[in-house]
Scaffold this active site. Structure first.
Site, PDB file in Angstrom:
ATOM      1  N   LEU A  46       4.721   3.668  -5.330  1.00  0.00           N
ATOM      2  CA  LEU A  46       6.480   4.211  -5.963  1.00  0.00           C
ATOM      3  C   LEU A  46       6.521   4.595  -6.409  1.00  0.00           C
ATOM      4  O   LEU A  46       5.401   5.522  -7.707  1.00  0.00           O
ATOM      5  CB  LEU A  46       6.299   2.817  -6.300  1.00  0.00           C
ATOM      6  CG  LEU A  46       6.440   1.654  -5.737  1.00  0.00           C
ATOM      7  CD1 LEU A  46       6.561  -0.140  -6.908  1.00  0.00           C
ATOM      8  CD2 LEU A  46       7.715   1.953  -4.474  1.00  0.00           C
ATOM      9  N   ASN A  65       2.013  -6.860 -10.361  1.00  0.00           N
ATOM     10  CA  ASN A  65       0.883  -6.495  -9.267  1.00  0.00           C
ATOM     11  C   ASN A  65      -0.193  -7.524  -9.327  1.00  0.00           C
ATOM     12  O   ASN A  65      -0.482  -7.614 -10.558  1.00  0.00           O
ATOM     13  CB  ASN A  65       0.820  -4.454  -9.373  1.00  0.00           C
ATOM     14  CG  ASN A  65      -0.076  -4.214  -7.889  1.00  0.00           C
ATOM     15  OD1 ASN A  65       0.123  -4.493  -6.773  1.00  0.00           O
ATOM     16  ND2 ASN A  65      -1.032  -3.416  -8.263  1.00  0.00           N
ATOM     17  N   MET A  82       0.899  -1.174   0.088  1.00  0.00           N
ATOM     18  CA  MET A  82       0.031   0.537   0.158  1.00  0.00           C
ATOM     19  C   MET A  82       0.457   1.286  -0.314  1.00  0.00           C
ATOM     20  O   MET A  82       0.561   2.643   1.066  1.00  0.00           O
ATOM     21  CB  MET A  82      -1.053   0.165   0.976  1.00  0.00           C
ATOM     22  CG  MET A  82      -1.785  -1.169   1.205  1.00  0.00           C
ATOM     23  SD  MET A  82      -3.075  -1.208  -0.704  1.00  0.00           S
ATOM     24  CE  MET A  82      -3.760  -0.140   0.393  1.00  0.00           C
ATOM     25  N   GLU A 140      -7.257 -15.210  -6.684  1.00  0.00           N
ATOM     26  CA  GLU A 140      -5.865 -14.112  -6.395  1.00  0.00           C
ATOM     27  C   GLU A 140      -5.022 -15.014  -6.463  1.00  0.00           C
ATOM     28  O   GLU A 140      -3.896 -15.235  -7.075  1.00  0.00           O
ATOM     29  CB  GLU A 140      -6.465 -13.000  -5.913  1.00  0.00           C
ATOM     30  CG  GLU A 140      -6.492 -11.925  -5.516  1.00  0.00           C
ATOM     31  CD  GLU A 140      -6.803 -10.761  -5.297  1.00  0.00           C
ATOM     32  OE1 GLU A 140      -5.524 -10.372  -4.586  1.00  0.00           O
ATOM     33  OE2 GLU A 140      -7.927 -10.133  -4.374  1.00  0.00           O
ATOM     34  N   HIS A 193      -4.410  -6.734  -7.929  1.00  0.00           N
ATOM     35  CA  HIS A 193      -5.173  -6.145  -8.509  1.00  0.00           C
ATOM     36  C   HIS A 193      -7.009  -6.477  -8.401  1.00  0.00           C
ATOM     37  O   HIS A 193      -6.750  -7.219  -9.367  1.00  0.00           O
ATOM     38  CB  HIS A 193      -5.386  -4.918  -9.091  1.00  0.00           C
ATOM     39  CG  HIS A 193      -6.410  -3.124  -8.868  1.00  0.00           C
ATOM     40  ND1 HIS A 193      -5.910  -2.849  -7.760  1.00  0.00           N
ATOM     41  CD2 HIS A 193      -7.469  -3.655  -9.999  1.00  0.00           C
ATOM     42  CE1 HIS A 193      -7.176  -2.045  -7.948  1.00  0.00           C
ATOM     43  NE2 HIS A 193      -8.003  -2.202  -8.385  1.00  0.00           N
ATOM     44  N   ASP A 207      -2.072   1.024 -10.944  1.00  0.00           N
ATOM     45  CA  ASP A 207      -3.098  -0.050 -11.943  1.00  0.00           C
ATOM     46  C   ASP A 207      -3.145  -0.025 -12.928  1.00  0.00           C
ATOM     47  O   ASP A 207      -4.230   0.084 -13.706  1.00  0.00           O
ATOM     48  CB  ASP A 207      -4.612   0.017 -11.131  1.00  0.00           C
ATOM     49  CG  ASP A 207      -4.476   0.011  -9.568  1.00  0.00           C
ATOM     50  OD1 ASP A 207      -3.749  -0.820  -8.904  1.00  0.00           O
ATOM     51  OD2 ASP A 207      -5.167   0.614  -8.849  1.00  0.00           O
TER      52      ASP A 207
HETATM   53  C1  GRF Z   1      -5.030  -8.056  -2.359  1.00  0.00           C
HETATM   54  O1  GRF Z   1      -6.735  -8.382  -2.545  1.00  0.00           O
HETATM   55  C2  GRF Z   1      -4.616  -7.293  -3.515  1.00  0.00           C
HETATM   56  O2  GRF Z   1      -5.528  -7.442  -4.984  1.00  0.00           O
HETATM   57  C3  GRF Z   1      -4.377  -6.353  -3.700  1.00  0.00           C
HETATM   58  O3  GRF Z   1      -4.471  -5.961  -1.780  1.00  0.00           O
HETATM   59  C4  GRF Z   1      -5.225  -7.055  -1.456  1.00  0.00           C
HETATM   60  C5  GRF Z   1      -3.935  -7.399  -0.339  1.00  0.00           C
HETATM   61  O4  GRF Z   1      -4.181  -9.098  -0.003  1.00  0.00           O
HETATM   62  N1  GRF Z   1      -3.756  -6.083  -3.673  1.00  0.00           N
HETATM   63  P1  GRF Z   1      -3.327 -10.243   1.154  1.00  0.00           P
HETATM   64  O5  GRF Z   1      -2.395  -9.550   1.895  1.00  0.00           O
HETATM   65  O6  GRF Z   1      -2.433 -10.411  -0.334  1.00  0.00           O
HETATM   66  O7  GRF Z   1      -3.986 -10.732   2.079  1.00  0.00           O
END
Ligand code: GRF
Length: 219
Positions: free
Chosen positions: A95, A109, A92, A176, A111, A147
């Site tokens: 950069l 990354n 978070m 993910e 998202h 993004d």
């Molecule tokens: C995920 O939903 C990812 O897509 C986003 O931030 C969240 C991170 O979750 N960028 P975690 O810390 O990997 O559980």
């Protein structure tokens, strides 16, 4: 070919960190996680790195006067660890364009939306509010604009009538955890690459997910 050396940058929970560490630990995965870096000293993900025996580093952004100074420290640590690819996993922190440019084609990354839709924060609430029927997640190369970098892979999920932001987030997160390792494998195998600002379609695309028509609730 030697295994690709991966660093994972995170700020919080670390479930994608865990998924990547788990995937890479399989003997046929052509990569190793050489470093997990958090910009927050209390990130729960640090515990995941510890338990997995992955070397970890905390670079607290509060210790730096500017974004440039923070990114310079990050860059130094990554170079010292001889990192080939950097995976942002819930990192978070914006950069700087200089850092992003230096790591161009090596910085990726994840998202939780089907980019280019729903960039930015509070994605799940915004998707529910918008009434979209298909959601998902995207792994992409990082560019200076947030993004917006070239897409490596995407996974789709339905948005169900009963969904809250939390239930939708959980359904996307499940994807993910599959998509990010699959895309990392493509990178490590040099099958996904950045070429002239895009990812050549033939070698790299991952399109996956669990869309059905009509959408069904899981029991
Ligand atoms: C995920 O939903 C990812 O897509 C986003 O931030 C969240 C991170 O979750 N960028 P975690 O810390 O990997 O559980």
């Amino acid at each position: 070919m030697a295994d690709a050396r991966i660093a994972i940058l995170f700020s919080g929970r670390g479930s994608n960190l865990q998924a990547l560490i788990d995937a890479v630990s399989q003997s046929d995965f052509p990569a190793e996680v050489v470093l997990a870096i958090s910009n927050r000293p209390k990130a729960p993900g640090l515990e995941i790195a510890s338990k997995s025996g992955v070397p970890q580093s905390v670079i607290d952004h509060k210790d730096f006067q500017s974004r440039e100074d923070f990114d310079a420290a990050l860059d130094e640590v990554l170079h010292m660890a001889k990192v080939d690819y950097v995976c942002l996993a819930g990192f978070m922190r914006m950069l700087t364009p200089g850092f992003v440019n230096d790591w161009r084609g090596k910085l990726v990354n994840i998202h939780p939306s089907l980019l280019p839709a729903f960039k930015g924060l509070h994605v799940h609430e915004r998707m529910i509010d918008s009434g979209v029927k298909i959601a998902g997640c995207t792994v992409h190369f990082v560019s200076a604009e947030v993004d917006a970098g070239p897409i490596i892979g995407q996974a789709a999920v339905p948005v169900l009538p009963s969904d809250s932001a939390e239930t939708l987030a959980a359904r996307i997160l499940e994807q993910e955890h599959k998509l990010y390792p699959a895309c990392l494998r493509l990178l490590a195998e040099s099958k996904a690459r950045l070429s002239g600002g895009s990812v050549p379609f033939d070698s790299s695309v991952i399109a996956t997910g669990e869309i059905s028509n009509p959408p069904t609730e899981k029991t």
